[in-house]
Motif scaffolding. Sequence first.
Motif, PDB file in Angstrom:
ATOM      1  N   TRP A 135       0.553  -1.253   0.117  1.00 47.19           N
ATOM      2  CA  TRP A 135       0.006  -0.101  -0.108  1.00 47.19           C
ATOM      3  C   TRP A 135       1.019   1.181  -0.019  1.00 47.19           C
ATOM      4  N   PRO A 136       0.510   2.135  -1.106  1.00 46.25           N
ATOM      5  CA  PRO A 136      -0.407   2.041  -1.944  1.00 46.25           C
ATOM      6  C   PRO A 136       0.074   1.655  -2.880  1.00 46.25           C
ATOM      7  N   SER A 137      -0.661   1.375  -3.953  1.00 48.13           N
ATOM      8  CA  SER A 137      -0.089  -0.047  -5.684  1.00 48.13           C
ATOM      9  C   SER A 137       1.145   0.778  -6.166  1.00 48.13           C
ATOM     10  N   ILE A 138       2.307  -0.019  -6.189  1.00 50.08           N
ATOM     11  CA  ILE A 138       2.688   0.894  -7.246  1.00 50.08           C
ATOM     12  C   ILE A 138       3.129   1.224  -8.644  1.00 50.08           C
ATOM     13  N   HIS A 139       2.441  -0.577  -8.361  1.00 53.95           N
ATOM     14  CA  HIS A 139       2.148  -0.829 -10.227  1.00 53.95           C
ATOM     15  C   HIS A 139       0.979  -0.301 -10.262  1.00 53.95           C
ATOM     16  N   VAL A 140      -0.180  -0.023  -9.859  1.00 54.25           N
ATOM     17  CA  VAL A 140      -1.044   1.368 -10.071  1.00 54.25           C
ATOM     18  C   VAL A 140      -0.627   2.958 -10.377  1.00 54.25           C
ATOM     19  N   TYR A 141       0.253   3.118  -9.486  1.00 51.28           N
ATOM     20  CA  TYR A 141       0.492   4.633  -9.271  1.00 51.28           C
ATOM     21  C   TYR A 141       1.361   4.926 -10.120  1.00 51.28           C
ATOM     22  N   ASN A 142       2.636   4.221 -10.694  1.00 55.57           N
ATOM     23  CA  ASN A 142       3.909   4.220 -11.759  1.00 55.57           C
ATOM     24  C   ASN A 142       2.794   4.185 -13.147  1.00 55.57           C
ATOM     25  N   ALA A 189      -7.425   2.373  -4.488  1.00 55.69           N
ATOM     26  CA  ALA A 189      -8.002   3.140  -5.071  1.00 55.69           C
ATOM     27  C   ALA A 189      -6.971   4.135  -4.386  1.00 55.69           C
ATOM     28  N   THR A 190      -5.683   3.657  -3.403  1.00 53.06           N
ATOM     29  CA  THR A 190      -5.107   5.188  -2.872  1.00 53.06           C
ATOM     30  C   THR A 190      -3.959   5.174  -3.842  1.00 53.06           C
ATOM     31  N   GLY A 191      -3.254   4.411  -4.045  1.00 55.64           N
ATOM     32  CA  GLY A 191      -2.500   4.259  -5.436  1.00 55.64           C
ATOM     33  C   GLY A 191      -3.442   5.616  -6.685  1.00 55.64           C
ATOM     34  N   LEU A 192      -4.552   5.240  -7.365  1.00 48.90           N
ATOM     35  CA  LEU A 192      -5.424   6.512  -7.471  1.00 48.90           C
ATOM     36  C   LEU A 192      -5.008   7.534  -7.367  1.00 48.90           C
ATOM     37  N   GLY A 193      -5.280   7.313  -6.000  1.00 47.80           N
ATOM     38  CA  GLY A 193      -6.695   9.384  -5.169  1.00 47.80           C
ATOM     39  C   GLY A 193      -4.430   9.839  -6.007  1.00 47.80           C
ATOM     40  N   LEU A 194      -3.168   8.781  -4.666  1.00 49.14           N
ATOM     41  CA  LEU A 194      -2.231   9.661  -5.154  1.00 49.14           C
ATOM     42  C   LEU A 194      -1.803  10.157  -6.137  1.00 49.14           C
ATOM     43  N   GLY A 195      -2.029   9.015  -7.387  1.00 53.44           N
ATOM     44  CA  GLY A 195      -1.194   9.444  -8.567  1.00 53.44           C
ATOM     45  C   GLY A 195      -2.290  10.770  -9.048  1.00 53.44           C
ATOM     46  N   PHE A 196      -3.629  10.908  -8.870  1.00 55.24           N
ATOM     47  CA  PHE A 196      -4.572  12.291  -9.120  1.00 55.24           C
ATOM     48  C   PHE A 196      -3.557  13.490  -8.866  1.00 55.24           C
ATOM     49  N   VAL A 197      -3.714  13.148  -6.974  1.00 57.46           N
ATOM     50  CA  VAL A 197      -2.980  14.350  -6.105  1.00 57.46           C
ATOM     51  C   VAL A 197      -1.473  14.840  -7.131  1.00 57.46           C
ATOM     52  N   MET A 198      -0.547  13.939  -7.004  1.00 50.97           N
ATOM     53  CA  MET A 198       0.498  14.335  -7.381  1.00 50.97           C
ATOM     54  C   MET A 198       0.474  14.696  -9.151  1.00 50.97           C
ATOM     55  N   TYR A 199      -0.187  14.227  -9.608  1.00 48.43           N
ATOM     56  CA  TYR A 199      -0.871  14.722 -11.506  1.00 48.43           C
ATOM     57  C   TYR A 199      -0.701  16.607 -11.233  1.00 48.43           C
ATOM     58  N   ILE A 200      -1.532  16.949 -10.621  1.00 49.54           N
ATOM     59  CA  ILE A 200      -1.597  18.242 -10.039  1.00 49.54           C
ATOM     60  C   ILE A 200      -1.133  18.819  -9.428  1.00 49.54           C
ATOM     61  N   LEU A 201       0.012  18.416  -8.749  1.00 43.74           N
ATOM     62  CA  LEU A 201       0.728  19.736  -8.526  1.00 43.74           C
ATOM     63  C   LEU A 201       2.413  18.971  -9.061  1.00 43.74           C
ATOM     64  N   VAL A 202       2.569  18.221 -10.217  1.00 45.94           N
ATOM     65  CA  VAL A 202       3.611  18.045 -11.283  1.00 45.94           C
ATOM     66  C   VAL A 202       3.523  18.712 -12.390  1.00 45.94           C
ATOM     67  N   TYR A 203       2.144  18.568 -13.120  1.00 43.87           N
ATOM     68  CA  TYR A 203       1.755  18.763 -13.913  1.00 43.87           C
ATOM     69  C   TYR A 203       0.969  19.716 -14.277  1.00 43.87           C
ATOM     70  N   ARG A 204      -0.275  19.805 -13.676  1.00 40.06           N
ATOM     71  CA  ARG A 204      -1.189  21.024 -13.544  1.00 40.06           C
ATOM     72  C   ARG A 204      -0.778  22.688 -13.530  1.00 40.06           C
TER      73      ARG A 204
END
Length: 223
Positions: A135-142, A189-204
């Motif tokens: 937790w969280p899934s690195i397969h999902v996050y990466n 779900a938590t891997g997805l959530g973390l991924g979208f938060v990081m998208y906002i911080l890194v890309y948006r």
Amino acid sequence: MGKKLYLKYRHAIPLAIYMVIYLTWFAWLERQDDRNFNIIHVGLDDYIPFCEVFVVPYFLWFAYVSVVVVYLFFKNKQDYYRSCAFLFTGMTLFLIISTLWPNSHQLRLAQMPRDNVFTQAVAVLWSIDTPTNLWPSIHVYNSLGAHFAVMRSADLEGKRWLRIASGVLAFSIILSTMFLKQHSVFDVATGLGLGFVMYILVYRRDIVMATKAQRELKKRVSM
């Protein structure tokens, strides 16, 4: 010649250093089988069937993330750094969580329901990959990180087929973590959530800054 190569490719150094740290830390975590693991499980886990064919996209994850990072390394240094910032942040959080809150699951089957090349591959996977540190899934996050990098790459802007293929592969990999009983829905779900938060911080943030810059330029031109 050596100096030129160093100056041209020195951005590989942070990646090399981080991978040594990550792999060493992760290997240490995998050997700590005497800790008190917190079992991760949600009700939805019991409704997801085992589907061994998903071992194919699961293994493709290793090539998928690596190819994207290597492509950006040679093609666009700025995109490469953004991708590394995304991946390194999530992977480091994963290591910290796994160290401070040891976790595991009990989703794997006691016996394979069928005997074929896919179940044999899953058996090999399970023999070398412990059901711990999930937790969280690195397969999902990466997977999200690789897909976001593809979608935000200016060099791939006109490659619609490649972007679609990337999305399909990323989605298949995410599904594979659950259909192979590698991860709980909670990990995903938590891997997805973390991924979208990081998208906002890194890309948006870059998009917002670029938009502001364009507005400022238009104002100056109009004046």
